[in-house]
Every structure is written in C-alpha cells, then in structure tokens.
Design an enzyme around this catalytic site. Structure first.
Site, PDB file in Angstrom:
ATOM      1  N   ALA A  61       0.813  -1.219   0.000  1.00 44.14           N
ATOM      2  CA  ALA A  61       0.000   0.000   0.000  1.00 44.14           C
ATOM      3  C   ALA A  61       0.842   1.262   0.000  1.00 44.14           C
ATOM      4  O   ALA A  61       0.301   2.359   0.137  1.00 44.14           O
ATOM      5  CB  ALA A  61      -0.933  -0.002   1.210  1.00 44.14           C
ATOM      6  N   LEU A  63       4.016   4.034   1.019  1.00 41.67           N
ATOM      7  CA  LEU A  63       4.692   4.647   2.157  1.00 41.67           C
ATOM      8  C   LEU A  63       3.807   4.616   3.391  1.00 41.67           C
ATOM      9  O   LEU A  63       2.611   4.903   3.324  1.00 41.67           O
ATOM     10  CB  LEU A  63       5.041   6.089   1.807  1.00 41.67           C
ATOM     11  CG  LEU A  63       5.551   7.007   2.919  1.00 41.67           C
ATOM     12  CD1 LEU A  63       6.928   6.562   3.384  1.00 41.67           C
ATOM     13  CD2 LEU A  63       5.595   8.457   2.427  1.00 41.67           C
ATOM     14  N   LEU A  65       2.518   6.456   5.977  1.00 45.54           N
ATOM     15  CA  LEU A  65       2.406   7.896   6.211  1.00 45.54           C
ATOM     16  C   LEU A  65       2.505   8.278   7.676  1.00 45.54           C
ATOM     17  O   LEU A  65       2.755   9.443   8.000  1.00 45.54           O
ATOM     18  CB  LEU A  65       1.080   8.405   5.635  1.00 45.54           C
ATOM     19  CG  LEU A  65       0.997   8.390   4.108  1.00 45.54           C
ATOM     20  CD1 LEU A  65      -0.416   8.748   3.661  1.00 45.54           C
ATOM     21  CD2 LEU A  65       2.006   9.345   3.506  1.00 45.54           C
ATOM     22  N   GLY A 108       4.438   3.991  -3.048  1.00 48.20           N
ATOM     23  CA  GLY A 108       5.741   3.360  -2.929  1.00 48.20           C
ATOM     24  C   GLY A 108       5.739   1.896  -3.328  1.00 48.20           C
ATOM     25  O   GLY A 108       6.765   1.352  -3.756  1.00 48.20           O
ATOM     26  N   GLU A 111       6.293   1.942  -6.928  1.00 51.38           N
ATOM     27  CA  GLU A 111       7.704   2.246  -7.182  1.00 51.38           C
ATOM     28  C   GLU A 111       8.574   1.005  -6.968  1.00 51.38           C
ATOM     29  O   GLU A 111       9.521   0.757  -7.731  1.00 51.38           O
ATOM     30  CB  GLU A 111       8.151   3.392  -6.276  1.00 51.38           C
ATOM     31  CG  GLU A 111       7.518   4.716  -6.678  1.00 51.38           C
ATOM     32  CD  GLU A 111       7.865   5.864  -5.742  1.00 51.38           C
ATOM     33  OE1 GLU A 111       8.348   6.888  -6.230  1.00 51.38           O
ATOM     34  OE2 GLU A 111       7.642   5.726  -4.514  1.00 51.38           O
ATOM     35  N   GLU A 131      -0.070  10.066  -4.225  1.00 47.31           N
ATOM     36  CA  GLU A 131       0.713  11.138  -3.609  1.00 47.31           C
ATOM     37  C   GLU A 131       0.164  12.525  -3.945  1.00 47.31           C
ATOM     38  O   GLU A 131       0.093  13.418  -3.085  1.00 47.31           O
ATOM     39  CB  GLU A 131       2.186  11.046  -4.046  1.00 47.31           C
ATOM     40  CG  GLU A 131       2.944   9.887  -3.425  1.00 47.31           C
ATOM     41  CD  GLU A 131       2.799   8.587  -4.203  1.00 47.31           C
ATOM     42  OE1 GLU A 131       3.530   7.643  -3.893  1.00 47.31           O
ATOM     43  OE2 GLU A 131       1.961   8.518  -5.132  1.00 47.31           O
ATOM     44  N   ARG A 134      -2.710  13.685  -2.006  1.00 51.86           N
ATOM     45  CA  ARG A 134      -2.383  13.855  -0.581  1.00 51.86           C
ATOM     46  C   ARG A 134      -1.441  15.033  -0.350  1.00 51.86           C
ATOM     47  O   ARG A 134      -0.945  15.241   0.766  1.00 51.86           O
ATOM     48  CB  ARG A 134      -1.747  12.575  -0.042  1.00 51.86           C
ATOM     49  CG  ARG A 134      -2.724  11.398   0.013  1.00 51.86           C
ATOM     50  CD  ARG A 134      -2.028  10.107   0.328  1.00 51.86           C
ATOM     51  NE  ARG A 134      -2.992   8.996   0.381  1.00 51.86           N
ATOM     52  CZ  ARG A 134      -2.668   7.714   0.299  1.00 51.86           C
ATOM     53  NH1 ARG A 134      -1.396   7.365   0.162  1.00 51.86           N
ATOM     54  NH2 ARG A 134      -3.596   6.788   0.355  1.00 51.86           N
ATOM     55  N   GLY A 139       8.667   9.769  -4.160  1.00 53.83           N
ATOM     56  CA  GLY A 139      10.039   9.872  -3.666  1.00 53.83           C
ATOM     57  C   GLY A 139      10.839   8.600  -3.784  1.00 53.83           C
ATOM     58  O   GLY A 139      11.982   8.537  -3.334  1.00 53.83           O
TER      59      GLY A 139
END
Length: 257
Positions: A61, A63, A65, A108, A111, A131, A134, A139
C-alpha cells in the site's frame, strides 16, 4: 520473537522475498525498507533470480504515512534517497527481479514494482499514485523509472487526478507483462523465475546492466556497446553449449517451452 518484516526463502536458485506487514497492508516504514534492503543483498549473493511479493491482502500500500508527517524537508530528502538506494540495488543488481502483484500496488509499492525487471499481476491488482491527492510528491524513483514504463502523460494523469488502473488497464499500458487469474501471480512468477535462473550469466548481465544504459546513449554509442556485449555473451561457455544444442536440434525452437 516478532515475525520478520520481510521473509526470505531460497527455493532452488530462486529467492522469494515477501513484504510481511499484512495488518498494515505491507506499507513501507523505515524498518521494513532496511529489512528489504538486507534481504535483497542476501538474495543477490545466493540466488540466480528473485521474486518479490506481499503477504496478506495486497502487494504493498506504499509509504507508511504515520512516519512521514514529522520529518523536516532535509529528512524527507535523505529518506527519499534511502528508497532510491534500496530500489537501485534491485534494479541494477546481479540477478533479475520479478514482482508478483495482487491487490493494492500503490504509491511506494508501485515504485517497488517498477524497480523489478518483470511484473506479474493477478486480476485483483490495482495500481495508483495517490501522492498528488495527498499533497506530496513521489520519492521512490517513480518520476524516472515509472514514467519511462508508463509515459509521462499517463503518470501525470494518475498523479493529478488520483486515477487508478485495474490489472487489465495496467497490462494495456505496458506496466505489467503477465496477467493471471486471482491468486495466480506467484505461481506464474515462479515459472518465470526458474526460466530466468537457468539463463547464461553473461546474457543476464547484458540484459540487466547494458540494456538500460543503452537507452540513454546516442545511437552510435548504444550500437557500439551492443556489439561489445554480444562479443562477450556469444563467446561464453553457455552460449557455445546453447548454439551446439540448437544446431544438433536438441533445443526448443523460438516460441516453444
């Protein structure tokens, strides 16, 4: 003892690396990233291919947060670079990586999947880059690596609008190269990993190390490197044995198993 955040199992010549925070949908926090990095490094030295997958309801799911909000701009920068380093270890390492994806593969997690060389997904998979909605930015390398896979316009749409791609749309977009029935991604990834693990090492080196670099070269430079890689691979012992098997009609023809 607490269960490992990342599982690692060696089956023959294939390393199976599993994200193991199922209660958090395998969201990546600092501890999981460090465990993933260590597992990938171990796999690079012990296996000929790796499969990356997620335990529980989804692949990843993204990063976590809950660790993100308290960081300064400088800390976020270095945190992003740590993701780059881990994913670079996958992308430019010694062995091919295959992502076996089910359920959510977002942020992420997408990624991470993009850092792998082959992506297999079952029909439950969902791909998104939340991202932008939000108020943050990718990154973990998506702006370079995912944009090359999907194209900048499609990635722009996903980030600006929050659009998600189902598995069929992801296959049409070239994000995944194999689509299976629900629950079938790991099995398909295992078949591919076994095939890849049997390939000649110099051929694998060329595909993983030379091919991505050639894409960034001028035409003449790329063709020169291609010729150099061909000279290395085609004079290796595995190539000699493979050519002999083909000429003696002991090898499968192209397109056959």
């Amino acid at each position: 003892m607490a269960e490992a955040l990342v599982s690692l199992e060696l089956r023959d010549r294939v390393a199976w690396i599993g994200l193991n925070r199922p209660a958090k949908r395998n969201a990546i926090n600092d501890a999981l990233l460090a465990a993933l990095d260590a597992s990938v490094a171990q796999a690079q030295g012990a296996a000929r291919a790796m499969v990356v997958f997620g335990h529980g309801p989804c692949f990843c799911a993204g990063l976590d947060l809950s660790e993100h909000g308290a960081r300064s701009a400088e800390a976020v920068f270095h945190h992003s670079r740590s993701w780059h380093a881990t994913f670079r270890r996958i992308r430019t390492g010694r062995i091919p990586a295959i992502a076996a994806i089910h359920g959510a593969c977002v942020g992420g997690g997408l990624e991470l999947a993009s850092a792998c060389h082959i992506r297999v997904a079952d029909s439950t998979a969902i791909f998104a880059l939340p991202e932008g909605t939000r108020g943050i930015f990718v990154g973990g390398g998506a702006s370079v690596h995912l944009a090359r896979i999907l194209g900048t316009p499609r990635m722009t749409d996903m980030m600006l609008t929050g659009r998600a791609l189902d598995a069929a749309a992801a296959e049409r977009a070239g994000l995944i190269t194999y689509l299976t029935d629900p629950g079938g991604a790991a099995d398909q990834a295992g078949v591919l990993a076994a095939k890849v693990a049997a390939m000649a090492p110099l051929t694998v080196l060329g595909v993983l190390q030379a091919l991505p670099r050639i894409q960034d070269m001028a035409e003449d430079d790329g063709l020169f490197v291609e010729s150099m890689m061909a000279a290395l691979a085609q004079t290796g012992p595995e190539a000699q044995a493979g050519l002999a098997a083909f000429l003696e009609k002991r090898a499968a023809k192209a397109g056959e198993s």
